[in-house]
Motif scaffolding. Structure first.
Motif, PDB file in Angstrom:
ATOM      1  N   ILE A  64      -5.012  57.299  -9.460  1.00 22.62           N
ATOM      2  CA  ILE A  64      -6.370  57.769  -9.206  1.00 22.62           C
ATOM      3  C   ILE A  64      -6.923  56.934  -8.056  1.00 22.62           C
ATOM      4  CG2 ILE A  64      -8.710  58.035 -10.123  1.00 22.62           C
ATOM      5  CD1 ILE A  64      -7.437  58.230 -12.935  1.00 22.62           C
ATOM      6  N   ILE A  86      -5.649  58.993 -20.183  1.00 26.02           N
ATOM      7  CA  ILE A  86      -6.193  59.435 -18.895  1.00 26.02           C
ATOM      8  C   ILE A  86      -7.710  59.556 -18.997  1.00 26.02           C
ATOM      9  CG2 ILE A  86      -6.199  61.266 -17.154  1.00 26.02           C
ATOM     10  CD1 ILE A  86      -3.301  61.927 -18.089  1.00 26.02           C
ATOM     11  N   LYS A 126     -10.521  57.446 -16.904  1.00 27.36           N
ATOM     12  CA  LYS A 126     -11.548  58.123 -16.115  1.00 27.36           C
ATOM     13  C   LYS A 126     -12.950  57.736 -16.589  1.00 27.36           C
ATOM     14  CE  LYS A 126      -8.876  62.100 -14.555  1.00 27.36           C
ATOM     15  NZ  LYS A 126      -8.802  63.574 -14.524  1.00 27.36           N
ATOM     16  N   ARG A 127     -13.138  57.620 -17.889  1.00 29.82           N
ATOM     17  CA  ARG A 127     -14.439  57.224 -18.431  1.00 29.82           C
ATOM     18  C   ARG A 127     -14.806  55.815 -17.946  1.00 29.82           C
ATOM     19  NH1 ARG A 127     -14.116  58.978 -23.539  1.00 29.82           N
ATOM     20  NH2 ARG A 127     -15.430  60.741 -23.054  1.00 29.82           N
ATOM     21  N   ILE A 185     -13.753  54.377 -15.176  1.00 24.27           N
ATOM     22  CA  ILE A 185     -14.061  54.477 -13.745  1.00 24.27           C
ATOM     23  C   ILE A 185     -15.495  54.960 -13.540  1.00 24.27           C
ATOM     24  CG2 ILE A 185     -13.521  55.759 -11.627  1.00 24.27           C
ATOM     25  CD1 ILE A 185     -10.550  55.661 -12.559  1.00 24.27           C
ATOM     26  N   VAL A 186     -15.900  55.984 -14.294  1.00 22.83           N
ATOM     27  CA  VAL A 186     -17.268  56.509 -14.175  1.00 22.83           C
ATOM     28  C   VAL A 186     -18.278  55.449 -14.607  1.00 22.83           C
ATOM     29  CG1 VAL A 186     -18.898  58.224 -15.080  1.00 22.83           C
ATOM     30  CG2 VAL A 186     -16.591  58.920 -14.407  1.00 22.83           C
ATOM     31  N   ILE A 234     -16.472  62.868 -14.857  1.00 22.29           N
ATOM     32  CA  ILE A 234     -15.056  62.765 -15.217  1.00 22.29           C
ATOM     33  C   ILE A 234     -14.275  63.924 -14.610  1.00 22.29           C
ATOM     34  CG2 ILE A 234     -13.430  62.973 -17.148  1.00 22.29           C
ATOM     35  CD1 ILE A 234     -15.338  61.200 -18.773  1.00 22.29           C
ATOM     36  N   ILE A 277     -13.002  63.560 -11.032  1.00 19.29           N
ATOM     37  CA  ILE A 277     -11.917  62.615 -10.744  1.00 19.29           C
ATOM     38  C   ILE A 277     -10.571  63.330 -10.872  1.00 19.29           C
ATOM     39  CG2 ILE A 277     -10.789  60.474 -11.445  1.00 19.29           C
ATOM     40  CD1 ILE A 277     -13.489  59.534 -12.536  1.00 19.29           C
ATOM     41  N   LYS A 278      -9.828  63.338  -9.801  1.00 23.10           N
ATOM     42  CA  LYS A 278      -8.499  63.959  -9.786  1.00 23.10           C
ATOM     43  C   LYS A 278      -7.442  62.870  -9.953  1.00 23.10           C
ATOM     44  CE  LYS A 278     -10.325  67.918  -8.893  1.00 23.10           C
ATOM     45  NZ  LYS A 278     -10.912  68.493 -10.078  1.00 23.10           N
ATOM     46  N   HIS A 279      -6.344  63.220 -10.607  1.00 23.72           N
ATOM     47  CA  HIS A 279      -5.265  62.257 -10.782  1.00 23.72           C
ATOM     48  C   HIS A 279      -3.923  62.914 -10.508  1.00 23.72           C
ATOM     49  CE1 HIS A 279      -5.152  64.214 -14.776  1.00 23.72           C
ATOM     50  NE2 HIS A 279      -3.861  63.893 -14.756  1.00 23.72           N
TER      51      HIS A 279
END
Length: 131
Positions: free
Chosen positions: A20, A33, A37-38, A40-41, A58, A61-63
């Protein structure tokens, strides 16, 4: 590429991960995942006073899925024959083994073989006593 973590002082290897925004994370299951993402946010909006919708952020956000290289059975056995107190020592040792720089001494090979023989003897003894 490989990625590992410490569990009880031993190196354990991730099989899968995600990338990411240029950072690679190891995961055990798909639910990890969402947890990543949570986080990161939360980190992104921690300093702001404004409201935000967690689910929307969330979703933005691309992974990319990643499958990590795994050590050979010999490398894994060598790596897991040691317990480490610090992550930096573990990292250095794992890198040297994975790069082929670290070779096992004859004493380490003998100790591993003796341990395997002892494990097999215990298994055979246990099997004989249950029959």
């Amino acid at each position: 590429m490989y990625k590992f973590y410490s569990k009880n002082g031993q190196a354990q290897f991730y099989e899968h991960g995600v990338e990411i925004d240029g950072t690679v994370y190891g995961i055990h299951a798909d639910r990890d995942i969402l947890r990543i993402k949570r986080r990161i946010v939360n980190d992104k909006f921690a300093e702001t006073d404004g409201d935000f919708d967690m689910d929307t952020e969330i979703a933005k956000i691309k992974h990319t899925d990643i499958t990590f290289e795994q050590p050979t059975a010999e490398q894994l056995s060598q790596i897991q024959s040691k317990t480490f107190d610090s992550m930096s020592d573990m990292k250095q040792y794992v890198q040297s083994v994975m790069n082929g720089d670290e070779t096992m001494s004859q004493d380490e090979i003998n100790a591993m073989l003796l341990l395997k023989i002892a494990e097999m003897e215990v298994a055979i003894t246990n099997e004989q006593t249950t029959n």
